[in-house]
Design a protein around this motif. Structure first.
Motif, mmCIF file in Angstrom:
data_model
loop_
_atom_site.group_PDB
_atom_site.id
_atom_site.type_symbol
_atom_site.label_atom_id
_atom_site.label_comp_id
_atom_site.label_asym_id
_atom_site.label_seq_id
_atom_site.Cartn_x
_atom_site.Cartn_y
_atom_site.Cartn_z
ATOM 1 N N VAL A 16 44.555 49.435 51.685
ATOM 2 C CA VAL A 16 44.816 47.836 51.585
ATOM 3 C C VAL A 16 43.589 46.918 51.746
ATOM 4 C CG1 VAL A 16 46.482 45.791 51.264
ATOM 5 C CG2 VAL A 16 47.097 48.416 51.220
ATOM 6 N N ALA A 17 42.327 46.224 50.736
ATOM 7 C CA ALA A 17 41.734 45.787 50.862
ATOM 8 C C ALA A 17 42.026 44.075 50.587
ATOM 9 C CB ALA A 17 40.538 45.605 50.170
ATOM 10 N N VAL A 18 42.313 43.136 51.737
ATOM 11 C CA VAL A 18 42.796 41.847 51.315
ATOM 12 C C VAL A 18 41.381 40.814 51.914
ATOM 13 C CG1 VAL A 18 44.606 40.027 51.929
ATOM 14 C CG2 VAL A 18 45.636 42.619 52.017
ATOM 15 N N ALA A 19 41.023 39.866 50.677
ATOM 16 C CA ALA A 19 39.718 38.851 50.817
ATOM 17 C C ALA A 19 40.392 37.671 50.529
ATOM 18 C CB ALA A 19 38.366 40.045 50.403
ATOM 19 N N ARG A 20 38.883 36.933 50.342
ATOM 20 C CA ARG A 20 39.169 35.692 49.453
ATOM 21 C C ARG A 20 38.974 35.621 48.472
ATOM 22 N NH1 ARG A 20 37.228 31.018 54.651
ATOM 23 N NH2 ARG A 20 38.270 31.583 55.876
ATOM 24 N N PRO A 21 38.608 35.119 47.624
ATOM 25 C CA PRO A 21 38.983 35.083 46.301
ATOM 26 C C PRO A 21 37.280 35.423 45.577
ATOM 27 C CG PRO A 21 40.440 33.122 46.801
ATOM 28 C CD PRO A 21 39.521 33.141 48.118
ATOM 29 N N ASP A 22 36.049 34.905 46.818
ATOM 30 C CA ASP A 22 35.121 35.301 46.908
ATOM 31 C C ASP A 22 34.240 36.719 47.400
ATOM 32 O OD1 ASP A 22 35.270 35.340 49.280
ATOM 33 O OD2 ASP A 22 33.864 33.738 49.368
ATOM 34 N N GLY A 23 35.092 37.805 47.640
ATOM 35 C CA GLY A 23 35.343 38.857 47.869
ATOM 36 C C GLY A 23 34.926 38.863 49.863
ATOM 37 N N GLN A 24 34.690 38.125 50.177
ATOM 38 C CA GLN A 24 34.690 38.325 51.238
ATOM 39 C C GLN A 24 35.895 38.430 52.542
ATOM 40 O OE1 GLN A 24 30.536 36.509 52.373
ATOM 41 N NE2 GLN A 24 30.475 34.885 50.906
ATOM 42 N N ILE A 25 35.389 38.868 53.926
ATOM 43 C CA ILE A 25 36.132 38.463 54.862
ATOM 44 C C ILE A 25 35.473 38.253 56.041
ATOM 45 C CG2 ILE A 25 38.075 40.415 56.508
ATOM 46 C CD1 ILE A 25 37.767 42.131 53.829
ATOM 47 N N HIS A 26 35.983 37.339 56.982
ATOM 48 C CA HIS A 26 35.714 36.107 57.807
ATOM 49 C C HIS A 26 36.278 36.728 58.850
ATOM 50 C CE1 HIS A 26 33.321 34.564 54.837
ATOM 51 N NE2 HIS A 26 33.766 33.781 54.094
ATOM 52 N N GLY A 27 35.719 36.801 59.849
ATOM 53 C CA GLY A 27 36.501 37.727 60.631
ATOM 54 C C GLY A 27 37.384 36.112 61.680
ATOM 55 N N GLY A 28 38.596 36.999 62.355
ATOM 56 C CA GLY A 28 39.281 36.127 63.387
ATOM 57 C C GLY A 28 40.419 35.793 62.814
ATOM 58 N N GLY A 29 40.292 35.921 61.376
ATOM 59 C CA GLY A 29 42.161 35.752 60.701
ATOM 60 C C GLY A 29 43.285 37.354 60.108
ATOM 61 N N GLN A 30 43.722 36.875 59.401
ATOM 62 C CA GLN A 30 44.496 38.618 59.295
ATOM 63 C C GLN A 30 43.758 38.748 57.513
ATOM 64 O OE1 GLN A 30 48.453 36.347 58.452
ATOM 65 N NE2 GLN A 30 49.165 37.194 60.336
ATOM 66 N N ASP A 31 42.923 38.591 57.061
ATOM 67 C CA ASP A 31 42.431 39.086 56.344
ATOM 68 C C ASP A 31 41.801 40.928 56.670
ATOM 69 O OD1 ASP A 31 43.318 37.275 54.771
ATOM 70 O OD2 ASP A 31 40.976 37.121 54.143
ATOM 71 N N GLY A 32 41.476 41.432 55.852
ATOM 72 C CA GLY A 32 41.004 42.725 55.813
ATOM 73 C C GLY A 32 40.757 44.303 55.251
#
Length: 355
Positions: free
Chosen positions: A20-36
């Motif tokens: 599973v890939a979860v990213a922001r709408p711009d496709g980026q994943i910023h460290g420190g959250g629950q995305d990844g």
């Protein structure tokens, strides 16, 4: 009493199997959250950022042509190269992600400027290998050792995690690229040069490891995802499910979307005699084998796809408890609630083996 409905932040979510890939709408994943990017209940990648000469790109649009495919459209901000300013929106960047075992990324850049453009395209990609339960609880504990190896000749970056006999890794390889990839200052970098009106391209192949077993990236680019193994499986799925003909366009659209969602949530799991498909409970936290959820979903969807019920019964029978285990709440004959494959379950720090 009013019902308070909470809607989460917009996310670009892709899924196939246990990835599973979860990213922001711009496709980026910023460290420190629950995305990844999650693989077998482990977040392999917790940071994925792209920039042009150390400046972030600007989002134009993004979406998912299919459950396992995403596409993002970006443009550049103003930036300077050797004292010359490249105006904003001179470049168009399109990148796509396609998950099928591993993950395939395509990056395409077109130069709309009247002059040739040179710049550094940088990718910051890091992994924390956190267990999904700890990511969800926003309290990550580092137990093992993370190492990164760079192969300049093969243009391969491998980042691995080991905690005793538990091993996960991801491997990124650049192929079909118009410029060599380098690793500098913690970033994967391309020295890009594009004549006016021309395009630049690279493919990035992401392979994921569970112990000694690697799930390799699909060879086909995102635009050809329907020809891939997962794309052909979706095509077969659509051919076998219930068909509905109606003049109600709203119902037809909802039914078609529901079929696509059900297809994306299919989990391949070894049953009593061969590999069966059972429905996952939801993204991103519940991509696992559940007892109650799998049975209820199979019952509710039996008129559309009865094979879910067959798969759930076979697989749940395999995991049915045969002995008393108070830690896992197991009793002879009991059907399990949840099965997990991450680090916490591996070391029995949680009872989900299964619970």
């Amino acid at each position: 009493m009013a019902l308070n409905i909470k809607v989460g932040k917009p996310r670009l979510t892709l899924h196939q199997g246990y990835t599973v890939a979860v990213a922001r709408p711009d496709g980026q994943i910023h460290g420190g959250g629950q995305d990844g990017l999650f693989f077998l209940d482990t977040r392999l990648i917790n940071t994925w950022e792209i920039d042009v000469n150390d400046k972030p790109w600007t989002l134009l649009n993004s979406g998912s042509p299919g459950g396992s495919v995403g596409r993002v459209y970006l443009t550049n901000p103003d930036f300077s190269v050797d004292g010359r300013v490249v105006p904003s929106e001179a470049l168009g960047l399109v990148f796509s992600r396609h998950i099928d075992g591993g993950m395939h990324e395509d990056i395409d850049i077109i130069n709309h400027h009247i002059e040739a453009v040179q710049f550094d395209l940088n990718l910051t990609i890091k992994g924390d290998f956190a267990d999904l339960f700890e990511v969800k609880g926003e309290k990550v504990t580092k137990r093992g050792k993370i190492t990164t190896h760079w192969d300049a000749i093969g243009q391969v970056m491998t980042t691995s995690y080991r905690n005793r006999d538990f091993f996960r890794a991801f491997r990124i390889t650049a192929k079909k690229n118009d410029a060599s990839m380098a690793l500098a200052n913690g970033k994967l970098s391309f020295a890009v040069e594009i004549p006016p009106g021309e395009c630049w391209h690279t493919c990035l192949f992401y392979d994921f490891a569970d112990g000694d077993v690697w799930s390799e990236a699909p060879l086909l680019c995102g635009c050809d995802h329907e020809k891939s193994e997962s794309g052909q499986a979706v095509k077969k799925w659509r051919a076998n499910v219930l068909k509905v003909e109606t003049g109600n366009s709203g119902f037809a659209h909802a039914f078609a979307q529901a079929l696509d969602d059900m297809s994306a949530l299919r989990l391949p799991i070894e049953g009593t005699d061969d590999v069966k498909f059972v429905p996952a409970a939801g993204l991103p936290w519940f991509v696992a084998l559940f007892g109650r959820d799998s049975l209820i979903i199979s019952l509710q969807s039996s008129i559309v796809h009865p094979e879910f019920a067959r798969g759930a019964l076979h697989v749940l029978a395999k995991w049915q408890a045969t002995e008393q285990d108070d830690y896992r709440d197991a009793e002879p004959g009991k059907i399990h609630h949840e099965l997990r494959r991450g680090e916490l379950a591996h070391f029995k720090l949680i009872p989900h083996t299964p619970y």
